[in-house]
Design an enzyme around this catalytic site. Structure first.
Site, PDB file in Angstrom:
ATOM      1  CG  HIS A  69      -2.100   0.848   1.131  1.00  0.00           C
ATOM      2  ND1 HIS A  69      -2.040   2.215   1.012  1.00  0.00           N
ATOM      3  CD2 HIS A  69      -3.418   0.531   1.114  1.00  0.00           C
ATOM      4  CE1 HIS A  69      -3.257   2.702   0.944  1.00  0.00           C
ATOM      5  NE2 HIS A  69      -4.118   1.717   0.989  1.00  0.00           N
ATOM      6  N   GLY A 112       0.252  -4.998   1.683  1.00  0.00           N
ATOM      7  CA  GLY A 112      -0.982  -5.216   0.922  1.00  0.00           C
ATOM      8  C   GLY A 112      -0.728  -5.863  -0.427  1.00  0.00           C
ATOM      9  CE1 TYR A 142      -3.204  -5.841   5.380  1.00  0.00           C
ATOM     10  CE2 TYR A 142      -4.532  -7.818   5.234  1.00  0.00           C
ATOM     11  CZ  TYR A 142      -3.794  -6.828   4.622  1.00  0.00           C
ATOM     12  OH  TYR A 142      -3.645  -6.804   3.261  1.00  0.00           O
TER      13      TYR A 142
HETATM   14  C1  LCV Z   1       4.990   4.736  -0.296  1.00  0.00           C
HETATM   15  C2  LCV Z   1       7.101   3.925  -0.726  1.00  0.00           C
HETATM   16  C3  LCV Z   1       6.726   2.648  -0.273  1.00  0.00           C
HETATM   17  C4  LCV Z   1       5.384   2.468   0.168  1.00  0.00           C
HETATM   18  N1  LCV Z   1       4.558   3.529   0.147  1.00  0.00           N
HETATM   19  O1  LCV Z   1      13.838   1.636  -1.841  1.00  0.00           O
HETATM   20  O2  LCV Z   1       0.737  -4.499   5.245  1.00  0.00           O
HETATM   21  S1  LCV Z   1       0.136  -3.298   5.761  1.00  0.00           S
HETATM   22  O3  LCV Z   1      -1.024  -3.560   6.563  1.00  0.00           O
HETATM   23  O4  LCV Z   1       1.114  -2.484   6.456  1.00  0.00           O
HETATM   24  C5  LCV Z   1      -0.385  -2.345   4.392  1.00  0.00           C
HETATM   25  C6  LCV Z   1      -1.144  -1.160   4.840  1.00  0.00           C
HETATM   26  C7  LCV Z   1       0.764  -2.011   3.527  1.00  0.00           C
HETATM   27  O5  LCV Z   1       0.907  -2.522   2.448  1.00  0.00           O
HETATM   28  O6  LCV Z   1       1.656  -1.047   4.019  1.00  0.00           O
HETATM   29  C8  LCV Z   1       2.872  -0.880   3.249  1.00  0.00           C
HETATM   30  C9  LCV Z   1       3.830  -2.011   3.653  1.00  0.00           C
HETATM   31  N2  LCV Z   1       5.097  -1.875   2.906  1.00  0.00           N
HETATM   32  C10 LCV Z   1       6.285  -1.849   3.462  1.00  0.00           C
HETATM   33  O7  LCV Z   1       6.436  -1.872   4.691  1.00  0.00           O
HETATM   34  C11 LCV Z   1       7.483  -1.734   2.528  1.00  0.00           C
HETATM   35  C12 LCV Z   1       8.024  -0.307   2.600  1.00  0.00           C
HETATM   36  N3  LCV Z   1       9.156  -0.120   1.678  1.00  0.00           N
HETATM   37  C13 LCV Z   1      10.380  -0.664   1.940  1.00  0.00           C
HETATM   38  O8  LCV Z   1      10.628  -1.356   2.943  1.00  0.00           O
HETATM   39  C14 LCV Z   1      11.452  -0.394   0.927  1.00  0.00           C
HETATM   40  O9  LCV Z   1      11.036   0.708   0.125  1.00  0.00           O
HETATM   41  C15 LCV Z   1      11.701  -1.610  -0.005  1.00  0.00           C
HETATM   42  C16 LCV Z   1      12.378  -2.743   0.806  1.00  0.00           C
HETATM   43  C17 LCV Z   1      10.372  -2.095  -0.612  1.00  0.00           C
HETATM   44  C18 LCV Z   1      12.636  -1.158  -1.153  1.00  0.00           C
HETATM   45  O10 LCV Z   1      13.784  -0.551  -0.583  1.00  0.00           O
HETATM   46  P1  LCV Z   1      14.726   0.340  -1.492  1.00  0.00           P
HETATM   47  O11 LCV Z   1      15.895   0.738  -0.647  1.00  0.00           O
HETATM   48  O12 LCV Z   1      14.960  -0.335  -2.796  1.00  0.00           O
HETATM   49  P2  LCV Z   1      13.512   2.869  -0.877  1.00  0.00           P
HETATM   50  O13 LCV Z   1      13.099   2.398   0.464  1.00  0.00           O
HETATM   51  O14 LCV Z   1      14.617   3.875  -0.968  1.00  0.00           O
HETATM   52  O15 LCV Z   1      12.212   3.465  -1.574  1.00  0.00           O
HETATM   53  C19 LCV Z   1      12.300   4.176  -2.798  1.00  0.00           C
HETATM   54  C20 LCV Z   1      11.201   5.208  -2.748  1.00  0.00           C
HETATM   55  O16 LCV Z   1       9.926   4.521  -2.728  1.00  0.00           O
HETATM   56  C21 LCV Z   1       9.184   4.946  -1.597  1.00  0.00           C
HETATM   57  C22 LCV Z   1      10.220   5.382  -0.582  1.00  0.00           C
HETATM   58  O17 LCV Z   1       9.620   6.266   0.347  1.00  0.00           O
HETATM   59  C23 LCV Z   1      11.249   6.058  -1.471  1.00  0.00           C
HETATM   60  O18 LCV Z   1      10.727   7.337  -1.806  1.00  0.00           O
HETATM   61  P3  LCV Z   1      11.739   8.600  -1.921  1.00  0.00           P
HETATM   62  O19 LCV Z   1      12.667   8.252  -3.043  1.00  0.00           O
HETATM   63  O20 LCV Z   1      10.824   9.762  -2.184  1.00  0.00           O
HETATM   64  O21 LCV Z   1      12.436   8.682  -0.569  1.00  0.00           O
HETATM   65  N4  LCV Z   1       8.389   3.831  -1.088  1.00  0.00           N
HETATM   66  C24 LCV Z   1       8.809   2.576  -0.883  1.00  0.00           C
HETATM   67  N5  LCV Z   1       7.811   1.818  -0.372  1.00  0.00           N
HETATM   68  N6  LCV Z   1       4.917   1.272   0.591  1.00  0.00           N
HETATM   69  N7  LCV Z   1       6.252   4.974  -0.743  1.00  0.00           N
END
Ligand code: LCV
Length: 263
Positions: A69, A112, A142
């Site tokens: 999400h 999600g 959730y």
């Molecule tokens: C907005 C993002 C996101 C993102 N949203 O790249 O499961 S529940 O109930 O929680 C449900 C509600 C749900 O689905 O919640 C979301 C759950 N998702 C996560 O927890 C994963 C969050 N993301 C990460 O852990 C990392 O981004 C991963 C491991 C996926 C990739 O890491 P990586 O180092 O390759 P970055 O973290 O640097 O992310 C690149 C850009 O994408 C945005 C993040 O904020 C960053 O933006 P900026 O370049 O503006 O800083 N991004 C990543 N995931 N879910 N934005």
């Protein structure tokens, strides 16, 4: 599809097979409203175009199939996974599409998006695929239908481990647990997935649609009393109105670890 949606979701129809590609890599294919609406619109278009098998994928070479999400779009002070919210609508669109939806999983899957992949009918992955469900990292409650998707897909023990640890399950274990139908070398992922889609598309779409609907009705058939339903909603409201949930989102946006206080 409007320009915003078309910028993050592309579709391609090859005979009876429809391919939906999430192309939002700068946000790691996060499921924004535009992406989720795009998936719903694509499946509706496929149905009108007599597509009988759908494939849901990320762009070739993606390290992240979807980061789940879009956290920046999660609402505060209200249910973040309400029945009419974009993620829930997309999950139902996948379940209600009258043909198999194959998740072609290249890269890691979070939150999600894991629910979305688990809602698909078939999951085909590559060695870099992994699956994590992460509400506890955000302090997010959730919902019951989502938890049922996990119990149905992986069973109670593994579903509890996934929810309580938020740890990713890597490809090999995902295959052993039955999360993945098939684990294939990355260069073969697309051809393997499309070949299976072709075989499915060669069979009776009418028969498949009725069998798929029976799978949905039978796996969703869980009697629950109105009081139990209301208790679930009451418990979830305490969480989505909590400090922890607000802190979980704030911490992610500030790129720091959250400090949960249990209230
Ligand atoms: C907005 C993002 C996101 C993102 N949203 O790249 O499961 S529940 O109930 O929680 C449900 C509600 C749900 O689905 O919640 C979301 C759950 N998702 C996560 O927890 C994963 C969050 N993301 C990460 O852990 C990392 O981004 C991963 C491991 C996926 C990739 O890491 P990586 O180092 O390759 P970055 O973290 O640097 O992310 C690149 C850009 O994408 C945005 C993040 O904020 C960053 O933006 P900026 O370049 O503006 O800083 N991004 C990543 N995931 N879910 N934005």
């Amino acid at each position: 599809m409007d320009a915003n949606t078309a910028s993050v979701v592309s579709t391609n129809i090859r005979g009876k097979i429809g391919i939906i590609t999430i192309c939002n890599q700068k946000k790691r294919n996060a499921l924004s409203k535009a992406v989720l609406d795009g998936i719903c619109l694509a499946l509706s278009e496929f149905e009108r175009s007599r597509v009988t098998v759908a494939v849901l994928r990320a762009e070739a070479g993606s390290q992240v199939w979807s980061a789940g999400h879009d956290i920046s779009e999660l609402p505060l002070h209200t249910d973040p996974l309400g029945f009419f919210d974009p993620l829930e609508a997309a999950l139902r669109a996948v379940q209600n599409f009258p043909g198999p939806v194959l998740a072609m999983v290249e890269g890691t899957v979070w939150g999600g998006a894991c629910d979305l992949a688990f809602t698909c009918d078939i999951l085909i992955g590559e060695p870099g695929s992994s699956f994590a469900i992460t509400p506890v990292k955000l302090g997010l409650p959730y919902n019951a239908s989502g938890i049922m998707h996990f119990i149905n897909r992986v069973g109670l023990n593994i579903a509890k481990e996934m929810f309580f640890t938020a740890d990713p399950i890597k490809a090999e274990r995902a295959l052993n647990l039955g999360i993945l139908n098939h684990l294939v070398p990355k260069p073969e992922l697309e051809s393997f997935t499309l070949a299976m889609a072709e075989r499915m598309a060669s069979h009776s779409a009418l028969s498949i649609s009725v069998i798929k609907e029976q799978f949905r009705l039978l796996t969703n058939a869980h009697a629950i009393t109105p009081e139990s339903f209301e208790m679930i909603q009451g418990m979830r409201r305490k969480v989505y109105l909590s400090h922890d949930y607000a802190e979980g989102i704030k911490a992610f946006m500030e790129k720091r670890a959250p400090v949960f206080e249990g209230n």
